[in-house]
Design a protein around this motif. Sequence first.
Motif, PDB file in Angstrom:
ATOM      1  N   ILE A   1      -4.638   3.715  44.671  1.00  0.00           N
ATOM      2  CA  ILE A   1      -4.328   4.530  43.492  1.00  0.00           C
ATOM      3  C   ILE A   1      -4.957   3.934  42.240  1.00  0.00           C
ATOM      4  N   GLY A   2      -5.682   4.774  41.518  1.00  0.00           N
ATOM      5  CA  GLY A   2      -6.297   4.380  40.260  1.00  0.00           C
ATOM      6  C   GLY A   2      -5.836   5.273  39.127  1.00  0.00           C
ATOM      7  N   ALA A   3      -6.440   5.101  37.963  1.00  0.00           N
ATOM      8  CA  ALA A   3      -6.012   5.841  36.772  1.00  0.00           C
ATOM      9  C   ALA A   3      -6.158   7.349  36.949  1.00  0.00           C
ATOM     10  N   GLY A   4      -7.264   7.794  37.556  1.00  0.00           N
ATOM     11  CA  GLY A   4      -7.449   9.230  37.763  1.00  0.00           C
ATOM     12  C   GLY A   4      -6.406   9.820  38.689  1.00  0.00           C
ATOM     13  N   ASP A   5      -6.038   9.067  39.725  1.00  0.00           N
ATOM     14  CA  ASP A   5      -5.005   9.527  40.650  1.00  0.00           C
ATOM     15  C   ASP A   5      -3.663   9.658  39.934  1.00  0.00           C
TER      16      ASP A   5
ATOM     17  N   GLY B   1      -0.312  23.798  48.015  1.00  0.00           N
ATOM     18  CA  GLY B   1      -0.547  23.283  49.357  1.00  0.00           C
ATOM     19  C   GLY B   1      -1.888  22.612  49.561  1.00  0.00           C
ATOM     20  N   ASP B   2      -2.760  22.663  48.576  1.00  0.00           N
ATOM     21  CA  ASP B   2      -4.057  21.991  48.714  1.00  0.00           C
ATOM     22  C   ASP B   2      -3.864  20.482  48.835  1.00  0.00           C
ATOM     23  N   PRO B   3      -4.662  19.799  49.707  1.00  0.00           N
ATOM     24  CA  PRO B   3      -4.604  18.332  49.733  1.00  0.00           C
ATOM     25  C   PRO B   3      -5.123  17.754  48.434  1.00  0.00           C
ATOM     26  N   VAL B   4      -4.398  16.776  47.914  1.00  0.00           N
ATOM     27  CA  VAL B   4      -4.762  16.164  46.631  1.00  0.00           C
ATOM     28  C   VAL B   4      -5.236  14.725  46.839  1.00  0.00           C
ATOM     29  N   LEU B   5      -4.407  13.907  47.483  1.00  0.00           N
ATOM     30  CA  LEU B   5      -4.747  12.510  47.739  1.00  0.00           C
ATOM     31  C   LEU B   5      -4.407  12.178  49.189  1.00  0.00           C
ATOM     32  N   PRO B   6      -5.298  11.486  49.910  1.00  0.00           N
ATOM     33  CA  PRO B   6      -5.024  11.176  51.313  1.00  0.00           C
ATOM     34  C   PRO B   6      -4.188   9.912  51.456  1.00  0.00           C
ATOM     35  N   GLU B   7      -3.522   9.789  52.578  1.00  0.00           N
ATOM     36  CA  GLU B   7      -2.834   8.551  52.918  1.00  0.00           C
ATOM     37  C   GLU B   7      -3.843   7.408  52.963  1.00  0.00           C
ATOM     38  N   GLY B   8      -3.443   6.249  52.451  1.00  0.00           N
ATOM     39  CA  GLY B   8      -4.341   5.099  52.433  1.00  0.00           C
ATOM     40  C   GLY B   8      -5.213   5.005  51.201  1.00  0.00           C
TER      41      GLY B   8
END
Length: 430
Positions: free
Chosen positions: A177-181, A167-174
């Motif tokens: 996206i890059g290689a790490g994501d 349930g932890d937030p990982v990536l926000p809306e907006g």
Amino acid sequence: MTNPENNNKEYINDKFQRSALQVAEAQARLKPYAALLTHEEVPLTCSSGRYLAQPVYAPHPFPAFDRSSMDGFAVIAADTSAAGELNTVWLEVVEVIPCGAVASREITRGTAARIMTGAQVPGGADTVIMLEATESRIEDGVTYVGIRRPLEAGKHITPCGLELSTGDPVLPEGKLIGAGDIAVLAALGVPDVPVRRRPKVAVFATGSELLEVDEPLAPGKIRNSNSPMLEALIREAGGEPVRLGAIMDDLELARSRVQMALESYDLVLTTGGVSVGDYDIMGDLVREQTGDMLFNKIAMRPGSVTTAAVRGGTLLLALSGNPGACFVGFQLFARPVIGWMQGAAQPFLPEWTARLGAEYKRVDRFTRFVRARLEIREGVLYAYPAAVDESSVTVTIKDSDCLIIIPPDSGQLSAGDKVTVLKLPGEIRG
């Protein structure tokens, strides 16, 4: 982009009915018409450079299990309390656990398991000792591991959920996206990524003087360099360019072709024809009472004639035909519009502080955006203004890492003075 001036004064030219807005105000007028586009799902491997349409939360802990960070032996720390240089503690090796395997039994007092880096730590074990710190022997077909120093619990174990809990937030809306994501999304088992649709951006050039790139030069003609430049800039901003060619200086032709584009695409960009000459048809077209004109003059150099209007709910952004002004106009106005349409968390060029690398003498009553080259010397960022920065100049665009913001009536600036710069996409090349 923040406003480089403290007021929002408008400069009015009665002859051409032009009221010059500050850059920030012009950007604000565009935003309500940069409609957020629908989202779509794309394969993870195709998501680089796209904007997330929804936030991503961890579906499970990461790591999902206690894992060994070393090649060695999983043991119970309490079994090693008596170990020392003069006393080797011997433990029976009851299992070998390669990476990807799960132990078939728990570790109990007096036993150990050979374990590889990344493998799941067996139940009962609470520490891992690296292989190089042990010795081994075999007696009656049984393998033993020898340990000569006491161990702490938790050593060389990456615990379950160390990086993320469920349930932890990982990536926000907006998020762009890059290689790490992509690495994180793959680790969390996200095969398809929700992203905003890329805006389809129509590109027109206007002017009877224009030649295509593959045409030979002719007297009084120039090659159309703005359209391919805008195509590249649109892609760089995340849009899909659709090049619709050049329009002759014919108002009726321009009206019909632009109207078609407004009905078919998410954004329409034109270059040229927005000044005050007899053949500047885009200026005439935008002034027609068939839609809302947002602005037709900006208090900036270059590109003060940049113009915007809304037709049938679609934005029409008319950029200067001068290459330098066209480039700057795109960065300040078209780029954020394309970003807003994709829900970009950061639609504007980032603002940095730098030291001026050389004196700058030019003074203007409008804010200037000067093409410049960045260089890092002894940990300090310097910005060197282009030697020739006229709006009609093309070649210095290729050498620019940033735009230096020169406030109006700022006087001569000296080398070493602090300036604000807008960092252009790409690496620093200086």
